[in-house]
Design a protein around this motif. Sequence first.
Motif, PDB file in Angstrom:
ATOM      1  N   LEU A  47       0.840  -1.198   0.000  1.00 53.83           N
ATOM      2  CA  LEU A  47       0.000   0.000   0.000  1.00 53.83           C
ATOM      3  C   LEU A  47       0.874   1.246   0.000  1.00 53.83           C
ATOM      4  O   LEU A  47       1.974   1.242   0.547  1.00 53.83           O
ATOM      5  CB  LEU A  47      -0.912   0.009   1.233  1.00 53.83           C
ATOM      6  CG  LEU A  47      -1.891  -1.167   1.350  1.00 53.83           C
ATOM      7  CD1 LEU A  47      -2.559  -1.140   2.718  1.00 53.83           C
ATOM      8  CD2 LEU A  47      -2.932  -1.121   0.240  1.00 53.83           C
ATOM      9  N   GLU A  48       0.359   2.326  -0.595  1.00 57.12           N
ATOM     10  CA  GLU A  48       1.097   3.579  -0.649  1.00 57.12           C
ATOM     11  C   GLU A  48       1.244   4.177   0.758  1.00 57.12           C
ATOM     12  O   GLU A  48       0.382   3.998   1.619  1.00 57.12           O
ATOM     13  CB  GLU A  48       0.379   4.591  -1.547  1.00 57.12           C
ATOM     14  CG  GLU A  48       0.318   4.194  -3.017  1.00 57.12           C
ATOM     15  CD  GLU A  48       1.686   4.169  -3.659  1.00 57.12           C
ATOM     16  OE1 GLU A  48       2.553   4.968  -3.253  1.00 57.12           O
ATOM     17  OE2 GLU A  48       1.900   3.331  -4.558  1.00 57.12           O
ATOM     18  N   ASN A  53      -3.855   6.219   4.070  1.00 51.87           N
ATOM     19  CA  ASN A  53      -3.451   4.859   4.421  1.00 51.87           C
ATOM     20  C   ASN A  53      -2.843   4.786   5.813  1.00 51.87           C
ATOM     21  O   ASN A  53      -3.059   3.833   6.549  1.00 51.87           O
ATOM     22  CB  ASN A  53      -2.463   4.321   3.383  1.00 51.87           C
ATOM     23  CG  ASN A  53      -3.139   3.944   2.083  1.00 51.87           C
ATOM     24  OD1 ASN A  53      -4.371   3.890   2.013  1.00 51.87           O
ATOM     25  ND2 ASN A  53      -2.374   3.691   1.047  1.00 51.87           N
ATOM     26  N   THR A  83      -6.012  -4.872  -1.027  1.00 53.36           N
ATOM     27  CA  THR A  83      -5.532  -3.977  -2.081  1.00 53.36           C
ATOM     28  C   THR A  83      -5.890  -2.538  -1.766  1.00 53.36           C
ATOM     29  O   THR A  83      -6.729  -2.256  -0.894  1.00 53.36           O
ATOM     30  CB  THR A  83      -6.146  -4.365  -3.426  1.00 53.36           C
ATOM     31  OG1 THR A  83      -7.571  -4.199  -3.344  1.00 53.36           O
ATOM     32  CG2 THR A  83      -5.835  -5.820  -3.775  1.00 53.36           C
ATOM     33  N   GLN A  84      -5.282  -1.603  -2.498  1.00 53.26           N
ATOM     34  CA  GLN A  84      -5.577  -0.186  -2.287  1.00 53.26           C
ATOM     35  C   GLN A  84      -7.032   0.112  -2.619  1.00 53.26           C
ATOM     36  O   GLN A  84      -7.710   0.860  -1.902  1.00 53.26           O
ATOM     37  CB  GLN A  84      -4.654   0.670  -3.157  1.00 53.26           C
ATOM     38  CG  GLN A  84      -4.797   2.165  -2.899  1.00 53.26           C
ATOM     39  CD  GLN A  84      -4.371   2.541  -1.495  1.00 53.26           C
ATOM     40  OE1 GLN A  84      -3.230   2.360  -1.122  1.00 53.26           O
ATOM     41  NE2 GLN A  84      -5.301   3.062  -0.703  1.00 53.26           N
ATOM     42  N   ASP A  88      -9.684   1.613   0.049  1.00 47.53           N
ATOM     43  CA  ASP A  88     -10.374   2.876  -0.231  1.00 47.53           C
ATOM     44  C   ASP A  88     -11.880   2.713  -0.102  1.00 47.53           C
ATOM     45  O   ASP A  88     -12.577   3.565   0.445  1.00 47.53           O
ATOM     46  CB  ASP A  88     -10.034   3.374  -1.639  1.00 47.53           C
ATOM     47  CG  ASP A  88      -8.603   3.883  -1.742  1.00 47.53           C
ATOM     48  OD1 ASP A  88      -7.987   4.128  -0.685  1.00 47.53           O
ATOM     49  OD2 ASP A  88      -8.112   4.035  -2.878  1.00 47.53           O
TER      50      ASP A  88
END
Length: 351
Positions: A47-48, A53, A83-84, A88
């Motif tokens: 993940l970013e 996050n 996952t991102q 989200d």
Amino acid sequence: MVFKSLFSGAKPQQNDSSDTATGLNARDLARQQLMDDIGHFLLGNDLEISEENLSAAFGICSGHDAELARRVTERRAAGQPVTQAWLDEQCRHGEDAVERMADKLERSLETFATTSRNARATAAQYNSEMQVHVDKASEAEEQAEILNLAELARAMLERTKHLEQEMHRSEREAATLRSNLAKARRDADHDHLTGLPNRRAFESLIDQHYREAQASLDALSVAFCDIDNFKSINDTHGHDTGDRVIQAIASSLAKISGDNCHVARHGGEEFVMLFRGSGKKEACQQLDEVREAFSQRNFINRRTDEPIGQITFSGGVADVFAYKSPREALKAADVALYAAKEQGRNRIVAA
């Protein structure tokens, strides 16, 4: 509480003797463990490292967001990746729940105000009728029974008048609560430093315009902007100056906003823009004109009167309909922004 099952991959072993040797107390160790857990969650799930996050990871790893932690645990137990896009979506669901709660509270306040208003009107009508009977009873003072009844009626009248006043106060309180709720909703969608919409508001906005532009076959472009060398400005001239720089760029970008152009503060020194009815080339041109005009200004540190000099920003622009979703287009604009940085900054690059 640490949710160790949320991480993928093995975590390095802690050496208790090294902790003792460095003099870390229990509180320090707990804080270090939490930082490690947050890092392993983000890196282990690829993940970013973003503000959103980090906030989600903190809620999960610290136990502050037990519901999100539970959903992550269930997803990993089912063998599915975190996952991102999935994270989200979960965070947006949380925001939607807050919005639904606010809607419910607003409806309850409206119902309460209506009930109080109707009850007060009924009490006022009863008071008027009671006053007539009190006046008539007072005229016949020679009859002791009627006098006793008049005294009783006066007492009842005083009580119902007090009730009417209390109901009127409740109405005012309900109106104040509704006003505060409306203000809280506005505040939740706006950035306090710049007055611009924030990321939360922008995400709702882009979803709305995406649907409308699809239906009307309008062009739709999105842009990311970032202040060049902002950390250096903060380090050299202080955070107050940094805040004024953010406000100055926000003001410049806001000048081209309108019904078909929307600007929001995405976070930190980063802004995001939406161009309705403008293709990628046209959006680049509009944004580049703002960039050029802003780069001609010279800034001064108000506290020290030292010159700051030229301040610039870079941007990346993407055609929303060239990608599968608005969020994919935002990622493309972000990549173009970093390309602008790598090419020397103070420029706009199309994805």
